[in-house]
Design an enzyme around this catalytic site. Structure first.
Site, PDB file in Angstrom:
ATOM      1  N   LYS A   1      89.421 -35.358 -59.086  1.00 13.31           N
ATOM      2  CA  LYS A   1      88.215 -35.068 -58.287  1.00 13.31           C
ATOM      3  C   LYS A   1      87.037 -35.939 -58.705  1.00 13.31           C
ATOM      4  CE  LYS A   1      91.246 -32.445 -56.872  1.00 13.31           C
ATOM      5  NZ  LYS A   1      92.128 -33.024 -55.814  1.00 13.31           N
TER       6      LYS A   1
ATOM      7  N   ASP B   1      92.816 -36.809 -52.560  1.00 15.51           N
ATOM      8  CA  ASP B   1      93.361 -35.577 -53.138  1.00 15.51           C
ATOM      9  C   ASP B   1      93.820 -35.820 -54.566  1.00 15.51           C
ATOM     10  OD1 ASP B   1      96.069 -33.264 -52.311  1.00 15.51           O
ATOM     11  OD2 ASP B   1      94.061 -32.922 -53.150  1.00 15.51           O
TER      12      ASP B   1
ATOM     13  N   GLU C   1      95.073 -23.650 -51.676  1.00 17.40           N
ATOM     14  CA  GLU C   1      96.468 -23.499 -51.254  1.00 17.40           C
ATOM     15  C   GLU C   1      97.125 -22.262 -51.883  1.00 17.40           C
ATOM     16  OE1 GLU C   1      95.060 -26.292 -52.345  1.00 17.40           O
ATOM     17  OE2 GLU C   1      96.087 -27.160 -54.042  1.00 17.40           O
TER      18      GLU C   1
ATOM     19  N   ASP D   1      90.060 -33.302 -50.073  1.00 23.33           N
ATOM     20  CA  ASP D   1      90.500 -31.938 -50.389  1.00 23.33           C
ATOM     21  C   ASP D   1      89.687 -31.402 -51.573  1.00 23.33           C
ATOM     22  OD1 ASP D   1      93.555 -30.346 -51.576  1.00 23.33           O
ATOM     23  OD2 ASP D   1      91.996 -29.610 -50.232  1.00 23.33           O
ATOM     24  N   ASN D   2      89.689 -30.095 -51.738  1.00 24.80           N
ATOM     25  CA  ASN D   2      89.168 -29.413 -52.941  1.00 24.80           C
ATOM     26  C   ASN D   2      87.676 -29.553 -53.161  1.00 24.80           C
ATOM     27  OD1 ASN D   2      92.103 -30.801 -54.080  1.00 24.80           O
ATOM     28  ND2 ASN D   2      91.891 -28.598 -53.858  1.00 24.80           N
TER      29      ASN D   2
END
Ligand SMILES: O=C(NCCO)c1cc(-c2ccc(F)cc2)cc(O)c1O
Ligand SMILES: [Mg+2]
Length: 221
Positions: free
Chosen positions: A144, A141, A199, A169-170
């Protein structure tokens, strides 16, 4: 000098959360960040996916890349069994300091070790300096564009075993295209996508689970 958003999140947790109660810290951060100031915590919707994957992994040693304010470290650590631990890497000193205090309020300081620095510098130290054999679970996380190189680095350092579970994530927003290209084309990993939302927003996002050599792990038992 004006306080930072992260300091204001800590203030809210310190004032509103029940000391020693991880759930109340999680709820306090989600309430603050959905009602007052958006922040890049994994949040409750993706947090529920994180919870399920951590329970599946049932890790003895877990690693998080990207601590931020400690929200996901608390979500992970609250599910860990006795004598198991979470190591979490954060390069931003202010975030690391805020996270340390929030994790303390949650009563999880014994289970969580915050390692301040860049992931590419700390990952090669995990075996010798932090006495890690292999990692059962890794939550990605952080930056990236570091997801793919750090996954390769974890492999090169011999930190992943048959059945190690990665969760990123993401995947959609902000996105991690190089990681997706790498991990989905790597025959050693079995990948699963979990559609969700960014989120505290209606924006689409997703998490990606990648299990290393799943078949081999299954054959052992
Ligand atoms: O950069 C991120 N994390 C690493 C920090 O060192 C990150 C960013 C965002 C995000 C940002 C800006 C926006 F407009 C939308 C999303 C969301 C996240 O969940 C994240 O983890
Ligand atoms: Mg994130």
């Amino acid at each position: 000098m004006d306080q930072s958003k992260e300091q204001r999140i800590l203030n809210s947790v310190s004032y509103n959360a029940v000391k020693g109660d991880p759930e109340s810290v999680i709820n306090c951060i989600d309430k603050y960040c959905s009602q007052y100031e958006w922040a890049m915590n994994v949040g409750d919707e993706k947090g529920t996916i994180l919870d399920k994957v951590v329970e599946e992994a049932d890790p003895s040693v877990a690693l998080e890349l990207g601590t931020y304010c400690g929200y996901s470290a608390i979500r992970i650590a609250r599910l860990l069994k006795p004598n198991t631990r979470l190591l979490t890497i954060e390069f931003n000193p202010e975030f690391a300091s805020i996270a340390k205090e929030i994790i303390e309020i949650a009563g999880l300081s014994e289970k969580v070790t915050i390692l301040e620095g860049h992931s590419e510098d700390i990952i090669p130290q995990l075996k010798k300096k932090y006495e890690v054999e292999t990692l059962d679970f890794v939550f990605l996380d952080h930056w990236k564009e570091r997801y793919a190189p750090d996954t390769i680095l974890l492999e090169e350092c011999g930190l992943l075993r048959k059945g190690s579970i990665l969760l990123a994530d993401n995947i959609i927003y902000p996105g991690a295209p190089e990681f997706i290209k790498y991990i989905r084309s790597n025959k050693r990993f079995e990948c699963t996508s979990y559609p969700s939302h960014l989120e505290y927003m209606k924006v689409e996002d997703a998490m990606e689970k990648a299990v290393k050599d799943p078949g081999a792990a299954a054959m052992l038992f």
